[in-house]
Design an enzyme around this catalytic site. Structure first.
Site, PDB file in Angstrom:
ATOM      1  CG  ASP A   1       6.453   6.663  42.442  1.00 47.96           C
ATOM      2  OD1 ASP A   1       7.533   6.080  42.642  1.00 47.96           O
ATOM      3  OD2 ASP A   1       6.062   7.632  43.110  1.00 47.96           O
TER       4      ASP A   1
ATOM      5  CG  ASN B   1      -0.303   5.449  44.738  1.00 49.57           C
ATOM      6  OD1 ASN B   1       0.316   5.110  45.728  1.00 49.57           O
ATOM      7  ND2 ASN B   1       0.264   6.063  43.721  1.00 49.57           N
TER       8      ASN B   1
ATOM      9  CB  THR C   1       3.496  11.619  47.861  1.00 48.00           C
ATOM     10  OG1 THR C   1       3.617  10.192  47.788  1.00 48.00           O
ATOM     11  CG2 THR C   1       3.806  12.079  49.273  1.00 48.00           C
TER      12      THR C   1
ATOM     13  CE1 TYR D   1      -5.554  14.078  39.728  1.00 54.94           C
ATOM     14  CE2 TYR D   1      -6.705  11.998  39.490  1.00 54.94           C
ATOM     15  CZ  TYR D   1      -6.584  13.338  39.186  1.00 54.94           C
ATOM     16  OH  TYR D   1      -7.495  13.929  38.348  1.00 54.94           O
TER      17      TYR D   1
END
Length: 292
Positions: free
Chosen positions: A75, A148, A188, A190
């Site tokens: 990722d 993210n 999904t 940190y």
């Protein structure tokens, strides 16, 4: 069709894997480009020399309309590859050569099957929202976009304080290690390890999660992604820094940041038979009966 390959040197690539990757590209007649860090590694492992005109740097530049970025790794590799797009509307597919891999859902085994689906146009493209974080960076980043999360974190023994507002209404002052503002995609990552909820990527929301709060009643808060979040940081008792996905930036003892949903989106390409819930169930091992 052109495949924009992205990978990192620190991954444990093998010559066999790289040869399989390029054999698949040749089999289906794809043009390609390779990032400047990955190109010399290909030569070292396989002896294959990537022509200079097929190597790109920190930004991919102008590409054909039917291009696809393929990030080969975990990722973190995909997040860095997205950064190289520099806002270009090119779909991104992750091939998992890492560990957990919620974003890089396509398996590295069977590359021919994956590229056969690409050639046949059988990939599903999922729009993923991004955030834009503006504020008092010590050094201005080249992009303020994140897929993210945005975080404020302490660096040292002392706590930091983060006053948090949503649409100018105060939510809380978090005393502790910091705060995470996560997209659904980042839920999904940190945020999950900090106790945040798993959020389906189609949800129109953001998640605010405190990091090791001194007040134990503090809990993550889910807000609509139409809201604007303001973070006011007091780090006079400890050094602090901020992150935007995997990129780290220093800040002063006092700083303020504004986080909102970005106008740009990332389009994540996945094989047609792999869903978010399949990935979630498999990666979290929810399908395993542990009673026996």
């Amino acid at each position: 069709m052109k495949i924009i390959l992205f990978s990192r040197r620190q991954l444990s690539h093998t010559a066999a894997e790289i040869c399989q990757l390029f054999d698949a590209l040749r089999l289906f007649g794809f043009d390609y480009a390779v990032n400047e860090e990955f190109a010399p590694l290909i030569g070292e492992l396989t002896g294959m020399q990537i022509p200079p005109e097929k190597v790109y740097g920190q930004c991919i530049g102008q590409q054909p309309a039917d291009s696809l970025m393929v990030c080969y790794g975990g990722d973190g590799t995909l997040l860095e590859g997205v950064h190289r797009l520099c806002g270009a509307p090119i779909p991104v597919m992750g091939i998992n050569a890492g560990h957990l891999g919620f974003l890089t859902s396509a398996p590295s085994a069977g590359l021919n099957l994956i590229f056969e689906e690409v050639a046949a146009g059988r990939l599903t493209t999922e729009p993923r929202s991004m955030i834009e974080a503006t504020g008092d960076y010590a050094e201005q980043p080249d992009t303020e976009l994140g897929l993210n999360e945005f975080t404020v974190q302490r660096h040292g023994a002392g706590m930091i304080s983060v006053e948090t507002y949503v649409d100018e209404q105060m939510v809380a002052t978090y005393h502790g290690d910091g705060v995470i503002v996560s997209t659904p995609t980042g839920s999904t990552a940190y945020s999950l390890s900090a106790g945040g909820p798993v959020v389906a990527p189609t949800c129109a929301c953001l998640v605010i999660s405190p990091l090791a709060p001194h007040n134990l009643t503090m809990r993550p808060v889910v807000i609509p992604d139409s809201a604007t979040i303001t973070l006011r940081v007091d780090a006079r008792r400890s050094d602090a820094f901020v992150t935007l996905d995997s990129r780290v930036y220093a800040i002063g003892q006092e700083a303020a940041f504004t986080i909102k949903r970005a106008d740009q989106k990332i389009f994540l390409a996945v094989p047609h038979n792999i869903s978010f819930y399949d990935t979630l169930r498999n990666k979290m091992m929810w399908g395993i009966d542990i009673r026996s």
